[in-house]
Design a protein around this motif. Structure first.
Motif, PDB file in Angstrom:
ATOM      1  N   LEU A  98      26.466  51.534  52.860  1.00 49.16           N
ATOM      2  CA  LEU A  98      26.101  51.024  54.370  1.00 49.16           C
ATOM      3  C   LEU A  98      27.119  51.912  54.859  1.00 49.16           C
ATOM      4  N   ARG A  99      28.254  52.098  54.520  1.00 48.69           N
ATOM      5  CA  ARG A  99      29.294  53.012  55.065  1.00 48.69           C
ATOM      6  C   ARG A  99      29.593  54.295  54.600  1.00 48.69           C
ATOM      7  N   GLY A 100      29.743  55.235  55.143  1.00 49.26           N
ATOM      8  CA  GLY A 100      29.763  56.466  54.722  1.00 49.26           C
ATOM      9  C   GLY A 100      28.556  57.548  55.245  1.00 49.26           C
ATOM     10  N   ASP A 101      28.689  58.651  54.614  1.00 48.95           N
ATOM     11  CA  ASP A 101      27.360  59.756  54.966  1.00 48.95           C
ATOM     12  C   ASP A 101      26.475  59.736  54.088  1.00 48.95           C
ATOM     13  N   ALA A 102      25.219  59.207  54.715  1.00 54.76           N
ATOM     14  CA  ALA A 102      23.992  59.012  53.797  1.00 54.76           C
ATOM     15  C   ALA A 102      23.543  60.500  53.323  1.00 54.76           C
ATOM     16  N   GLU A 103      23.957  61.483  54.384  1.00 55.13           N
ATOM     17  CA  GLU A 103      23.391  62.913  53.439  1.00 55.13           C
ATOM     18  C   GLU A 103      24.245  63.121  52.456  1.00 55.13           C
ATOM     19  N   VAL A 104      25.482  63.097  52.476  1.00 52.30           N
ATOM     20  CA  VAL A 104      26.419  63.389  51.231  1.00 52.30           C
ATOM     21  C   VAL A 104      25.883  62.401  50.063  1.00 52.30           C
ATOM     22  N   ALA A 105      25.512  61.325  50.341  1.00 49.02           N
ATOM     23  CA  ALA A 105      25.034  60.310  49.238  1.00 49.02           C
ATOM     24  C   ALA A 105      23.773  60.920  48.617  1.00 49.02           C
ATOM     25  N   PHE A 106      22.749  61.098  49.483  1.00 43.92           N
ATOM     26  CA  PHE A 106      21.665  61.562  48.903  1.00 43.92           C
ATOM     27  C   PHE A 106      21.813  63.267  48.350  1.00 43.92           C
ATOM     28  N   ALA A 107      22.657  63.895  48.858  1.00 40.04           N
ATOM     29  CA  ALA A 107      22.801  65.094  48.245  1.00 40.04           C
ATOM     30  C   ALA A 107      23.584  64.978  46.777  1.00 40.04           C
ATOM     31  N   THR A 108      24.245  63.887  46.753  1.00 35.03           N
ATOM     32  CA  THR A 108      24.998  63.698  45.297  1.00 35.03           C
ATOM     33  C   THR A 108      23.774  63.038  44.350  1.00 35.03           C
ATOM     34  N   LEU A 109      23.018  62.061  44.771  1.00 38.51           N
ATOM     35  CA  LEU A 109      22.018  61.757  43.971  1.00 38.51           C
ATOM     36  C   LEU A 109      21.049  62.769  43.533  1.00 38.51           C
ATOM     37  N   SER A 110      20.796  63.842  44.566  1.00 33.14           N
ATOM     38  CA  SER A 110      19.954  65.081  44.231  1.00 33.14           C
ATOM     39  C   SER A 110      20.533  65.827  42.817  1.00 33.14           C
ATOM     40  N   THR A 111      21.825  65.933  42.825  1.00 32.82           N
ATOM     41  CA  THR A 111      22.376  66.657  41.784  1.00 32.82           C
ATOM     42  C   THR A 111      22.446  66.004  40.442  1.00 32.82           C
ATOM     43  N   ILE A 112      22.624  64.752  40.667  1.00 34.73           N
ATOM     44  CA  ILE A 112      22.471  63.580  39.485  1.00 34.73           C
ATOM     45  C   ILE A 112      20.987  63.673  38.804  1.00 34.73           C
ATOM     46  N   ALA A 113      19.953  63.652  39.645  1.00 39.21           N
ATOM     47  CA  ALA A 113      18.729  63.622  39.400  1.00 39.21           C
ATOM     48  C   ALA A 113      18.190  64.710  38.825  1.00 39.21           C
ATOM     49  N   HIS A 114      18.866  65.994  39.031  1.00 32.84           N
ATOM     50  CA  HIS A 114      18.824  67.412  38.396  1.00 32.84           C
ATOM     51  C   HIS A 114      18.995  67.404  36.998  1.00 32.84           C
ATOM     52  N   ARG A 115      20.328  66.825  36.750  1.00 31.57           N
ATOM     53  CA  ARG A 115      20.920  66.853  35.535  1.00 31.57           C
ATOM     54  C   ARG A 115      20.164  65.791  34.576  1.00 31.57           C
ATOM     55  N   VAL A 116      19.446  64.774  35.144  1.00 29.05           N
ATOM     56  CA  VAL A 116      18.768  63.840  34.326  1.00 29.05           C
ATOM     57  C   VAL A 116      17.376  64.683  33.875  1.00 29.05           C
ATOM     58  N   ARG A 117      16.764  65.310  34.925  1.00 35.60           N
ATOM     59  CA  ARG A 117      15.672  65.840  34.617  1.00 35.60           C
ATOM     60  C   ARG A 117      15.479  67.114  33.799  1.00 35.60           C
ATOM     61  N   ARG A 118      16.717  67.627  33.776  1.00 39.11           N
ATOM     62  CA  ARG A 118      16.891  68.893  32.920  1.00 39.11           C
ATOM     63  C   ARG A 118      17.020  68.220  31.582  1.00 39.11           C
ATOM     64  N   ASP A 119      17.901  67.326  31.304  1.00 37.17           N
ATOM     65  CA  ASP A 119      17.721  66.637  29.841  1.00 37.17           C
ATOM     66  C   ASP A 119      16.589  65.803  29.518  1.00 37.17           C
ATOM     67  N   HIS A 120      15.867  65.281  30.495  1.00 32.59           N
ATOM     68  CA  HIS A 120      14.639  64.551  30.241  1.00 32.59           C
ATOM     69  C   HIS A 120      13.783  64.867  31.278  1.00 32.59           C
ATOM     70  N   PRO A 121      12.690  66.051  30.699  1.00 31.46           N
ATOM     71  CA  PRO A 121      11.808  66.165  31.814  1.00 31.46           C
ATOM     72  C   PRO A 121      10.664  65.487  32.481  1.00 31.46           C
ATOM     73  N   GLU A 122      10.565  64.178  31.538  1.00 29.45           N
ATOM     74  CA  GLU A 122       9.572  63.080  32.002  1.00 29.45           C
ATOM     75  C   GLU A 122      10.117  62.302  32.986  1.00 29.45           C
ATOM     76  N   ALA A 123      11.450  62.357  33.347  1.00 29.84           N
ATOM     77  CA  ALA A 123      12.271  61.460  34.276  1.00 29.84           C
ATOM     78  C   ALA A 123      12.572  62.167  35.520  1.00 29.84           C
ATOM     79  N   GLY A 124      11.307  62.352  36.343  1.00 33.52           N
ATOM     80  CA  GLY A 124      11.271  63.072  37.655  1.00 33.52           C
ATOM     81  C   GLY A 124      11.287  62.275  38.881  1.00 33.52           C
ATOM     82  N   VAL A 125      11.327  61.062  38.579  1.00 32.01           N
ATOM     83  CA  VAL A 125      11.335  59.897  39.877  1.00 32.01           C
ATOM     84  C   VAL A 125      12.784  59.919  40.552  1.00 32.01           C
TER      85      VAL A 125
END
Length: 243
Positions: A181-208
C-alpha cells in the motif's frame, strides 16, 4: 439477472481486456500471455454467472465462508460452466479442508505449515471423491511485512516452493504477490519478477506470476505478470455486506 447488469458487466469486461491488451503491447508481450481473474468477493453469485456468460472462466474469493456458499450457488446457476475458483485470501489452517472442496487454486500459500495443511486436505478430498486432481497452489511472496497482509519472506520462497513441489497432493504453479500500500509498486513488481524467475528456473512448471489489480495491472504486466486479479474495474463498488 437484469439485462442492464449484463450490459454493465459486458462494458467492464471489454474495458479491462482492452487495458490488458494495451499493457501487453507496450511491454512487447502477447495478450494471450495474461489471464484475467475476476475477484468476486462481496458480489453475488449471479454476477459471477453473468461474467461466465461473457466468457470469463477464472474467479477469485478471499474469504472461505463466503466462497463456499457462492461456489455452490454458482454451480446451480451454471452447472456446465468450466469455471475455476481461486482462493486469494489468507487461509486459516483449520479451514484448509473446506477450501480443498471448492478451490481449484490457492494463491496464498505462505508457510510450510499451511502447505502441509492443504496437502492433507487435498489428499482427503481426493480420497473422498470431492476433487479429481491435486490442488494447484501459488507461493505468496510478502513484499511488505509491515502491512500484515500475509506472504512468505522473499528469502524463504525457494525453500517453500521446493516443499510444495515435493508433494503429490499439491501442484506448484508459480508465485503471487500484492503490491504494498505504501512504497513503489514498480520496485515491488521488479522484485517479484526476480523471485519468479528463480522459482521457474528450479521448477519449470511453475510459470504463473499472479500480480496486478485494478489500479496497477499495467505496471504488473510490464514486469512479467501472467495473471491479473481484477475486482473493482470489472464489478464496480462492493455490493454485499461481508459474511
Amino acid at each position: 439477472m437484469s439485462a442492464e447488469r449484463r450490459e454493465e458487466l459486458a462494458e467492464s469486461v471489454a474495458e479491462v481486456r482492452a487495458r490488458v491488451d494495451a499493457a501487453c503491447r507496450a511491454a512487447g508481450r502477447e495478450p494471450s500471455e495474461v489471464d484475467v481473474l475476476a475477484v468476486t468477493k462481496t458480489f453475488p453469485a449471479v454476477d459471477a454467472a453473468l461474467l461466465a456468460d461473457l466468457g470469463m472462466t477464472l474467479f477469485a474469493e478471499n474469504r472461505e465462508q463466503e466462497a463456499r456458499a457462492k461456489v455452490a450457488e454458482f454451480t446451480q446457476l451454471r452447472p456446465d460452466s468450466a469455471a475455476r475458483w481461486h482462493m486469494v485470501g489468507q487461509v486459516q489452517r483449520n479451514k484448509a479442508r473446506s477450501v480443498a472442496r471448492w478451490a481449484s487454486v490457492v494463491e496464498s500459500v505462505d508457510s510450510p505449515r499451511l502447505a502441509e495443511a492443504l496437502r492433507r486436505a487435498s489428499a482427503s478430498a481426493l480420497d473422498a471423491g470431492e476433487r479429481r486432481e491435486p490442488l494447484d497452489v501459488l507461493v505468496q511472496v510478502g513484499l511488505d511485512e509491515r502491512e500484515g497482509r500475509g506472504g512468505c519472506p522473499p528469502e524463504d520462497v525457494p525453500e517453500l516452493a521446493d516443499t510444495v513441489a515435493a508433494t503429490e497432493e499439491l501442484r506448484l504453479r508459480g508465485v503471487m504477490a500484492v503490491a504494498p500500500l505504501r512504497g513503489d509498486a514498480e520496485v515491488a513488481f521488479a522484485t517479484l519478477s526476480t523471485i519468479a524467475h528463480r522459482v521457474r528456473r528450479d521448477h519449470p512448471e511453475a510459470g504463473v506470476v499472479s500480480a496486478g489489480m485494478s489500479g496497477d495491472l499495467e505496471r504488473a504486466i510490464a514486469h512479467g505478470s501472467t495473471r491479473v486479479r481484477v475486482g473493482t474495474a470489472l464489478l464496480g463498488g462492493r455490493r454485499l455486506t461481508s459474511l
